[in-house]
Write an enzyme that holds these catalytic residues in place. Structure first.
Site, short mmCIF file in Angstrom:
data_model
loop_
_atom_site.label_atom_id
_atom_site.label_comp_id
_atom_site.label_asym_id
_atom_site.label_seq_id
_atom_site.Cartn_x
_atom_site.Cartn_y
_atom_site.Cartn_z
N HIS A 1 -1.17 -9.43 -26.72
CA HIS A 1 -0.08 -10.19 -27.33
C HIS A 1 0.21 -11.50 -26.60
O HIS A 1 1.14 -12.21 -26.96
CB HIS A 1 1.19 -9.33 -27.40
CG HIS A 1 1.06 -8.16 -28.32
ND1 HIS A 1 1.46 -8.18 -29.63
CD2 HIS A 1 0.52 -6.93 -28.11
CE1 HIS A 1 1.21 -7.01 -30.19
NE2 HIS A 1 0.63 -6.23 -29.29
N SER B 1 6.97 4.00 4.30
CA SER B 1 6.59 2.79 5.02
C SER B 1 5.56 3.18 6.08
O SER B 1 5.89 3.90 7.02
CB SER B 1 7.81 2.15 5.70
OG SER B 1 7.40 1.16 6.64
N ARG C 1 -2.85 -0.15 3.34
CA ARG C 1 -3.58 0.12 2.10
C ARG C 1 -4.57 1.25 2.26
O ARG C 1 -4.86 1.98 1.30
CB ARG C 1 -4.27 -1.14 1.60
CG ARG C 1 -5.30 -1.75 2.56
CD ARG C 1 -5.68 -3.14 2.09
NE ARG C 1 -6.69 -3.80 2.89
CZ ARG C 1 -6.45 -4.46 4.01
NH1 ARG C 1 -5.21 -4.53 4.49
NH2 ARG C 1 -7.42 -5.08 4.67
N GLU D 1 -6.40 -8.22 -0.50
CA GLU D 1 -6.35 -7.94 0.94
C GLU D 1 -7.72 -7.73 1.57
O GLU D 1 -7.95 -8.16 2.70
CB GLU D 1 -5.47 -6.72 1.19
CG GLU D 1 -4.01 -6.95 0.83
CD GLU D 1 -3.12 -5.82 1.29
OE1 GLU D 1 -2.73 -5.81 2.48
OE2 GLU D 1 -2.83 -4.93 0.46
N LYS E 1 5.21 -12.40 8.42
CA LYS E 1 6.16 -11.48 9.06
C LYS E 1 6.68 -12.06 10.37
O LYS E 1 7.85 -11.88 10.70
CB LYS E 1 5.49 -10.13 9.30
CG LYS E 1 5.26 -9.34 8.01
CD LYS E 1 4.67 -7.97 8.30
CE LYS E 1 4.55 -7.14 7.03
NZ LYS E 1 4.01 -5.81 7.27
N GLY F 1 0.79 -1.22 0.00
CA GLY F 1 0.00 0.00 0.00
C GLY F 1 0.82 1.26 0.00
O GLY F 1 0.35 2.32 -0.45
#
Length: 327
Positions: A231, A87, A139, A215, A322, A46
């Site tokens: 393509h 961040s 986000r 999310e 995490k 985000g």
């Protein structure tokens, strides 16, 4: 607030204009001085998508913008590079690593964060930063990141001043209408795999939609861009292996041959009995068109989560990842 929406995602989306205004206020004191020939926005998820949208928005200017989703900066970064470390949590390990890289090579740096290690590093190195409110999902903080960066670059005279367009955006957003469009689209997308196709100028918007469905709705979704998808990806409709629904985001000012491609591609996809919704963004204000599209995607993913009985806010799998990484 829905019984399912326990952390008020609805309120976070509705707060868009207030976030925009607050972001401009928080960033108005930051001006970068000195020779700059390149801008690198470092971030993930985000936080990075704000840089992608900014790059698309400023594609008609001379601004040299790169979005960096990595632990290090490109080898070409140097002392004339402006690095914007974004961040939300302040603890994103890729962004922290790139920030340290920028310090080592003497780049000009500004940061956008709600706190964490990034704030600590900025204070220790006397780096200017915009501190945005905490306790949100990254986000949902995208408008803070986007409009803070836009303000800093405008203050620093690195991009043309387009704040008249920002004011038109504030005045032009009809949240009730966008909410309704998002809810209608969510009903079409239930039990489908969203394929988000866009013209090049809406590339970042398509990515944002994909991320929202990942999310908020907790489903797979995929994004691609005209003319490239004609393509390769188009051939996949000859041997369908999934229950897809296509959303096409385009602009009335798109290149004529792109419009032709979209028209014919739509006909070919419909012939395979795949549902399509086409959104043509109209008007003279690209910023308003872009964020109109962003908000429709926000609402569509929100209401799709409710259709599935899922709280749109938590991202438990990311949190587990995490924890395993030790972040």
């Amino acid at each position: 607030m829905s019984d399912v929406d326990k952390e008020d995602m609805k309120g976070a989306i509705e707060d868009f204009v207030a976030q925009l205004k607050e972001a401009v206020r928080l960033a108005q004191h930051i001006t970068v001085i000195g020779e700059i020939d390149r801008i690198i926005v470092c971030g993930m998820g985000g936080s990075a998508i704000a840089g992608d949208i900014l790059k698309c928005y400023l594609a008609d200017t001379k601004a040299n913008i790169t979005v960096n989703r990595d632990y290090s900066l490109p080898p070409s970064a140097n002392s004339k590079t402006l690095v914007i470390a974004s961040s939300y949590s302040g603890n994103t390990e890729e962004t922290i690593s790139a920030f340290r890289n920028a310090l080592r090579i003497g780049s000009k740096i500004v940061a956008i964060t709600s706190g964490g290690k990034l704030e600590t590093l900025c204070r220790a190195s006397n780096i200017p930063f915009v501190k945005i409110p905490a306790k949100m999902q990254p986000r949902n903080a995208m408008p803070y990141s986007f409009f803070a960066i836009l303000t800093i670059l405008t203050n620093s005279k690195l991009i043309p001043n387009r704040f008249s367009e920002v004011q038109e955006l504030v005045n032009g957003i009809n949240m009730d209408a966008l909410t309704e469009k998002g809810e209608e689209l969510a009903l079409k997308l239930k039990d489908k795999i969203p394929l988000i196709y866009s013209s090049e100028r809406y590339r970042a918007i398509g990515i944002r939609w994909k991320q929202d469905f990942n999310e908020n709705s907790k489903v797979h979704a995929f994004a691609n861009v005209f003319p490239e998808l004609d393509h390769n990806e188009l051939v996949g409709f000859a041997n369908l292996k999934g229950n897809y629904y296509v959303v096409i985001i385009e602009d009335e000012d798109d290149y004529k041959r792109v419009k032709d491609r979209i028209r014919i591609t739509k006909e070919l996809i419909k012939s395979k009995k795949v549902g399509i919704t086409e959104m043509v963004m109209k008007g003279n204000n690209l910023l308003l068109k872009m964020f109109t599209a962003v908000l429709i995607g926000d609402w569509a993913s929100y209401y799709l989560a409710l259709e599935y009985g899922i709280d749109p806010t938590p991202v438990d799998v990311i949190r587990e990842l995490k924890q395993r990484l030790g972040e």
